[in-house]
Design an enzyme around this catalytic site. Structure first.
Site: not given
Length: 472
Positions: A96, A93, A151
């Site tokens: 991101k 993640s 997340s």
């Protein structure tokens, strides 16, 4: 052959076998390529640990297990130390950050969006979720809080659809990565979920974080420890809210991890293929450092945070004396015309402060500034969690080429102030959560805990691992 000769031959054979066994065992552990990308400096393209300690600089921390890590000065761009910096690994993640850096300027954060059922389709099994519900309306700000704090892959997919679809968003992210010089990064899924061929590197993630932190909204979301998030409607048809907490344990703390003094975000991740990943930024005594750690050994809980904290501690102590081993490059179109902006990382003779240091032939040059203050698609006001400019820090630029090169990157340097969220004090008063997140929550709503449809938020990495980790 004499008896003595036979004995020596036998002994040599035993020594040979004894030397082979450990090597065979070590082959089970992944190893970086012999040659990787040279972006930011030739040393950074070589496997192993690279650091050039000046007089009085402390030794690197012991027992670092991350497969790849980088410590860099966020202002000058100087890479203070690195280990397998350009090893292409699954990012989880932390990807991101690129998603946000790419899409944040495209939407007004007060814009409202009603979530269609198809926008929540196509997420990987076991994806981390913030708890978005179809046919309910959310502001763009709330969607971004879901991305940064929990997340939430559901928030990523909704924003991707607002951007024209997942496929278009993936292409936009890959294009942006190239513009920023993140050549190790290849996006397959915008949320960082394990996919074949999806990679980044400690160098690239540090570069992406530095670019993202130029956007005031990015800084605000990345530094928010907890916020109220809209759930479903209650018995009286009134929208209810539940609390979400940031999964970055250096920001919120955990049983075995203290909140890191001066921490200002950024993003963590954890999947089956990537293991634990983390990129963080912190400020101490006017110096701002970036750190990225990828895939440390999992023998200790919260290892990625503990190793990141050790590297930050080292960086703050070592920065005045250490000689850079490379640089974080500026975006495409903002580099010196002769190519040195992309950096060979050699021969500067400058320390991390950009001052003349010893050993002028050592690797590294203090790099150029961050990605410049980017437009924030907001209402024109600075986010609540971001402090005013006079409390911030500058993004200094060290130029060793000529005035022509300076003209080529003048637009890149023009926004030299880089305010960071004021996160030193943690004693926020009750009720500051809603203000911090920018929500207008009904003052009569005394409800605590999870609202209807809320996703539980267990503490520690397990919060993300249990929800995001791809099942095998």
């Amino acid at each position: 052959m004499t008896i003595r000769g036979a004995a020596l031959a036998a002994a040599a054979t035993l020594l040979s076998l004894g030397g082979v066994a450990p090597a065979a065992a070590q082959d089970d552990k992944p190893r970086p390529p012999d040659q990787m990308s040279n972006v930011g400096g030739t040393l950074l393209g070589q496997p192993g640990t690279h650091v050039d300690l000046g007089t009085g600089a402390p030794e690197l921390p012991r027992k670092l297990t991350g497969r790849s890590w980088v410590v860099a000065d966020a202002e000058s761009g100087a890479v203070l130390a690195a280990h397998n910096a350009h090893w292409k690994l699954p990012p989880a993640s932390t990807l991101k950050m690129l998603f946000a850096e790419t899409l944040l300027p495209r939407f007004n954060k007060e814009e409202k969006h009603k979530v269609a059922p198809e926008e929540l389709e196509g997420m990987g099994e076991g994806s981390s979720l913030v708890g978005i519900k179809e046919n309910l309306t959310y502001t763009v700000r709330e969607l971004w809080l879901g991305v940064f704090l929990r997340s939430g892959n559901d928030a990523v997919h909704v924003l991707s659809h607002m951007n024209g679809g997942v496929e278009k968003t993936v292409q936009d992210m890959n294009d942006r990565a190239h513009e920023l010089g993140a050549e190790d990064t290849h996006v397959v899924s915008p949320d960082g979920y394990d996919e074949k061929g999806q990679t980044s590197s400690a160098y690239d993630l540090t570069l992406l974080a530095r670019a993202g932190m130029q956007n005031p909204d990015f800084r605000s979301y990345a530094s928010t420890p907890r916020a109220k998030f809209p759930g479903g409607k209650g018995k009286k048809g009134k929208r209810e809210y539940f609390e979400i907490q940031n999964t970055n344990r250096l920001l919120t703390g955990d049983v075995d991890v203290d909140v890191y003094k001066g921490i200002a975000g950024i993003k963590n991740g954890n999947t089956t293929n990537a293991g634990a990943t983390f990129t963080g930024v912190a400020e101490r005594d006017g110096r701002v450092l970036l750190v990225t750690v990828m895939h440390p050994d999992e023998t200790e809980s919260n290892a990625v945070y503990k190793e990141a904290a050790k590297l930050l501690d080292w960086g703050f102590e070592a920065a005045p004396a250490v000689q850079p081993v490379g640089e974080l490059v500026p975006p495409e179109g903002m580099r010196p015309e002769d190519g040195t902006g992309a950096g060979t990382g050699e021969g500067s003779g400058k320390n991390a402060d950009g001052k003349n240091g010893g050993n002028s032939g050592s690797a590294g040059s203090a790099g150029s500034a961050g990605a410049g203050e980017q437009p924030s698609a907001s209402d024109g006001t600075e986010p609540v969690a971001t402090r005013e400019e006079e409390g911030g820090v500058g993004t200094a630029l060290v130029i060793t080429v000529g005035s022509v090169a300076l003209l080529a990157i003048v637009a890149y340097v023009i926004h030299r102030r880089w305010p960071l969220p004021d996160l030193v004090g943690r004693g926020r008063p009750s009720g500051a959560i809603e203000q911090e997140a920018g929500h207008e929550v009904d003052p009569e709503d005394k409800r605590d805990g999870d609202a209807e449809g809320a996703v539980d938020a267990p503490s520690g990495d397990a919060a993300e691992v249990s929800a995001e980790k791809k099942l095998e």
